[in-house]
Scaffold this motif. Sequence first.
Motif, PDB file in Angstrom:
ATOM      1  N   ILE A 147       7.104   0.527   2.499  1.00 11.90           N
ATOM      2  CA  ILE A 147       7.103   0.073   1.115  1.00 11.90           C
ATOM      3  C   ILE A 147       8.530   0.191   0.591  1.00 11.90           C
ATOM      4  N   GLU A 148       9.049  -0.889   0.047  1.00 12.14           N
ATOM      5  CA  GLU A 148      10.430  -0.916  -0.438  1.00 12.14           C
ATOM      6  C   GLU A 148      10.616  -0.077  -1.694  1.00 12.14           C
ATOM      7  N   ASN A 149      11.822   0.504  -1.836  1.00 12.40           N
ATOM      8  CA  ASN A 149      12.180   1.172  -3.088  1.00 12.40           C
ATOM      9  C   ASN A 149      12.014   0.183  -4.233  1.00 12.40           C
ATOM     10  N   GLY A 150      11.496   0.674  -5.348  1.00 15.60           N
ATOM     11  CA  GLY A 150      11.290  -0.167  -6.522  1.00 15.60           C
ATOM     12  C   GLY A 150       9.887  -0.746  -6.622  1.00 15.60           C
ATOM     13  N   LYS A 151       9.142  -0.769  -5.519  1.00 11.71           N
ATOM     14  CA  LYS A 151       7.748  -1.225  -5.557  1.00 11.71           C
ATOM     15  C   LYS A 151       6.886  -0.093  -6.104  1.00 11.71           C
ATOM     16  N   PHE A 152       5.741  -0.441  -6.632  1.00 10.69           N
ATOM     17  CA  PHE A 152       4.803   0.541  -7.160  1.00 10.69           C
ATOM     18  C   PHE A 152       3.647   0.722  -6.179  1.00 10.69           C
ATOM     19  N   ALA A 153       3.439   1.961  -5.763  1.00  5.06           N
ATOM     20  CA  ALA A 153       2.349   2.286  -4.852  1.00  5.06           C
ATOM     21  C   ALA A 153       1.258   3.001  -5.637  1.00  5.06           C
ATOM     22  N   ALA A 154       0.023   2.640  -5.377  1.00  2.00           N
ATOM     23  CA  ALA A 154      -1.132   3.322  -5.970  1.00  2.00           C
ATOM     24  C   ALA A 154      -1.846   4.030  -4.831  1.00  2.00           C
ATOM     25  N   ILE A 155      -2.071   5.337  -5.003  1.00  2.00           N
ATOM     26  CA  ILE A 155      -2.648   6.129  -3.916  1.00  2.00           C
ATOM     27  C   ILE A 155      -3.842   6.961  -4.375  1.00  2.00           C
TER      28      ILE A 155
END
Length: 164
Positions: A2-10
């Motif tokens: 996952i690239e820096n700046g993307k938003f991950a939901a976990i």
Amino acid sequence: MIENGKFAAIKYTGFFDNKEVFDSNEDGDLLEFEIGSGMIIPGLDKAVADMNLDEEKEVRIEPAEAYGEYDDARVQPMPIDQVRQSFEPQEGMVIEVGMANGMTMPAQIKQVTDSEVFIDLNHPMAGKTLNFKVKVVDINDSPKYGSGCSSCGEGSCGEDGCCC
């Protein structure tokens, strides 16, 4: 990845080596954060950045990549008379301590003597190795699931990163 700046939901469960759970959002809202932004502890941020959508894994995070090593120098004495002007100190109490920048931070009273109160300014998780079972549920270019830390129910994350 996952690239820096993307938003991950976990979804995650955090536990100690003895399997005691210290935090989880398995039965609650997703935790969403921007990869590489410092919103959560560095070790978990890096672990999630190395994952893909729908991937699930367990990660072990040493103190240096979590809340830091426990630092004895962060245990500070205060004159007991000064403390008693506000309240009667008791060992184990968690209090708010004013900082030079006007912010406050929690501190635990470690010891009370006849003349001093020793307050511990270390994060409660300092010095602890943390384990997480984590699953990446969504990846987006912008926040999709609201703001703040889902696990603690507060409107925003703490100064040291996130609640988890």
